[in-house]
Design a protein around this motif. Structure first.
Motif, PDB file in Angstrom:
ATOM      1  N   MET A 124       0.827  -1.207   0.000  1.00  9.44           N
ATOM      2  CA  MET A 124       0.000   0.000   0.000  1.00  9.44           C
ATOM      3  C   MET A 124       0.866   1.264   0.000  1.00  9.44           C
ATOM      4  O   MET A 124       0.597   2.238   0.693  1.00  9.44           O
ATOM      5  N   GLY A 125       1.933   1.230  -0.801  1.00  8.42           N
ATOM      6  CA  GLY A 125       2.768   2.410  -0.960  1.00  8.42           C
ATOM      7  C   GLY A 125       3.737   2.668   0.178  1.00  8.42           C
ATOM      8  O   GLY A 125       4.429   3.691   0.184  1.00  8.42           O
ATOM      9  N   LYS A 126       3.827   1.757   1.135  1.00  7.48           N
ATOM     10  CA  LYS A 126       4.725   1.947   2.273  1.00  7.48           C
ATOM     11  C   LYS A 126       5.762   0.824   2.300  1.00  7.48           C
ATOM     12  O   LYS A 126       5.437  -0.323   2.028  1.00  7.48           O
ATOM     13  N   GLU A 127       7.000   1.171   2.619  1.00 11.78           N
ATOM     14  CA  GLU A 127       8.075   0.186   2.656  1.00 11.78           C
ATOM     15  C   GLU A 127       8.298  -0.325   4.074  1.00 11.78           C
ATOM     16  O   GLU A 127       8.406   0.463   5.017  1.00 11.78           O
ATOM     17  N   PHE A 128       8.369  -1.649   4.195  1.00  7.40           N
ATOM     18  CA  PHE A 128       8.591  -2.296   5.487  1.00  7.40           C
ATOM     19  C   PHE A 128       9.862  -3.132   5.416  1.00  7.40           C
ATOM     20  O   PHE A 128      10.234  -3.650   4.360  1.00  7.40           O
ATOM     21  N   LEU A 129      10.513  -3.279   6.561  1.00 11.01           N
ATOM     22  CA  LEU A 129      11.672  -4.151   6.693  1.00 11.01           C
ATOM     23  C   LEU A 129      11.342  -5.162   7.791  1.00 11.01           C
ATOM     24  O   LEU A 129      11.425  -4.868   8.979  1.00 11.01           O
ATOM     25  N   VAL A 130      10.908  -6.353   7.361  1.00 12.54           N
ATOM     26  CA  VAL A 130      10.495  -7.389   8.306  1.00 12.54           C
ATOM     27  C   VAL A 130      11.739  -8.120   8.813  1.00 12.54           C
ATOM     28  O   VAL A 130      12.492  -8.712   8.035  1.00 12.54           O
ATOM     29  N   LYS A 131      11.956  -8.054  10.126  1.00  9.88           N
ATOM     30  CA  LYS A 131      13.108  -8.724  10.745  1.00  9.88           C
ATOM     31  C   LYS A 131      12.601  -9.650  11.838  1.00  9.88           C
ATOM     32  O   LYS A 131      11.843  -9.230  12.700  1.00  9.88           O
ATOM     33  N   ASP A 132      13.024 -10.931  11.783  1.00  9.73           N
ATOM     34  CA  ASP A 132      12.532 -11.884  12.773  1.00  9.73           C
ATOM     35  C   ASP A 132      13.437 -13.111  12.803  1.00  9.73           C
ATOM     36  O   ASP A 132      14.390 -13.229  12.029  1.00  9.73           O
ATOM     37  N   SER A 133      13.097 -14.047  13.699  1.00 14.23           N
ATOM     38  CA  SER A 133      13.846 -15.299  13.810  1.00 14.23           C
ATOM     39  C   SER A 133      13.359 -16.286  12.757  1.00 14.23           C
ATOM     40  O   SER A 133      12.171 -16.316  12.418  1.00 14.23           O
TER      41      SER A 133
END
Length: 296
Positions: A124-133
């Motif tokens: 939806m036009g937004k940048e995310f940086l998913v960080k997890d185990s």
């Protein structure tokens, strides 16, 4: 005797070369998701013209059939969709959003040494940086073998919880035997209302100890050899090419652009927007057309 010594030296050098710090590999994967359920729904929709069905089938093909590249070394890997020029009429924000809802998105970085991953997503036009185990995959060795691309592979299975925001995991609801009221029929014109999400899926992996790295496509890892095929019943990811120690070395590092967020937080964000889209569509009589913006 000399031939025996030469063979032993060659094997040792090969082994050390594979385990050297500079060792890298590249694997190409073809991902294909079955669209039979969706085609059945379209065929049963009398409101769709043949041209509309053809357009939808072409769009589904571009979304459900993809090529990915996995670059890997001893401890880390990057998995990314092969870049292709978009066909006319198949681009746009809507298609990018659907790609994100199908597990797509920039670069998927896995570090098996640290048991962590990072993936950049646009939604939806937004940048995310998913960080997890990394998920703790409880693989069960099945004992079966087969050859894939010249490599001897072994079978392993695991039961995994499905990713709720991943559109590929939706299944058509079973037909209800009870009479459906007129107002309920109108509600069912919404595509999402006719689908349901299973809680878990059985995943089958084929891995080769001949490439002794703890890697695989997408989120899959944890087997004593490179995973060459993944099958979850709806989606098959099959390796079509492997190159060990390619001349051109890849820069295997985690993406760094976007708002840092955990996997659960990202899933909740996507599910919330999907619910809003469904409610807006129902509020407009199933015609949609509303616009939404992501909050900052």
């Amino acid at each position: 005797m000399n031939k025996t010594i030469f063979a032993l030296v060659f094997a040792a050098v090969s082994y050390l070369g594979l385990h050297a710090q500079e060792f890298q590999g590249m694997a190409v994967y073809e991902s294909k998701t079955s669209t039979a359920d969706f085609k059945t729904r379209m065929d049963g929709n009398k409101d769709m013209t043949p041209d509309m069905k053809k357009m939808m089938e072409d769009r589904m093909k571009s979304m459900f059939e993809k090529t990915f590249i996995l670059n890997f070394d001893k401890s880390a890997s990057i998995y990314k969709e092969e870049e292709k020029l978009e066909s006319p009429g198949q681009g746009g924000g809507g298609m990018r959003m659907m790609s994100s809802m199908m597990g797509g998105g920039g670069t998927y970085y896995k570090n098996v040494k640290e048991k962590a991953y990072t993936v950049d997503k646009e939604f939806m036009g937004k940048e995310f940086l998913v960080k997890d185990s990394l998920p703790n995959l409880q693989w069960k060795m099945e004992g079966e073998t087969r050859v894939i691309g010249g490599y001897n592979c072994f079978k392993a299975t695991a039961v995994l919880p499905v990713s709720k925001p991943d559109f590929r995991n939706f299944r058509p609801k079973r037909e209800e035997k009870e009479e459906v009221k007129a107002e309920d029929k109108e509600k069912k014109t919404n595509f999402l209302s006719e689908l349901e999400m299973p809680k878990e899926s059985i995943v089958t992996a084929w891995y080769t100890p001949e490439i002794p790295v703890n890697q695989g496509p997408d989120k899959y890892w944890g087997l004593p050899g490179l995973i060459l095929e993944i099958n979850d019943g709806k989606t098959v990811v099959l390796c079509s090419k492997v190159v060990l120690n390619p001349k051109a070395k890849a820069d295997i590092k985690a993406p760094s652009k976007g708002k840092v967020i955990s996997q659960n937080e990202y899933d909740e964000t996507v599910l919330k927007k999907m619910q809003e889209m469904q409610e807006m569509n129902q509020g407009r009589g199933g015609n949609g057309g509303g616009r939404m913006r992501m909050g900052h």
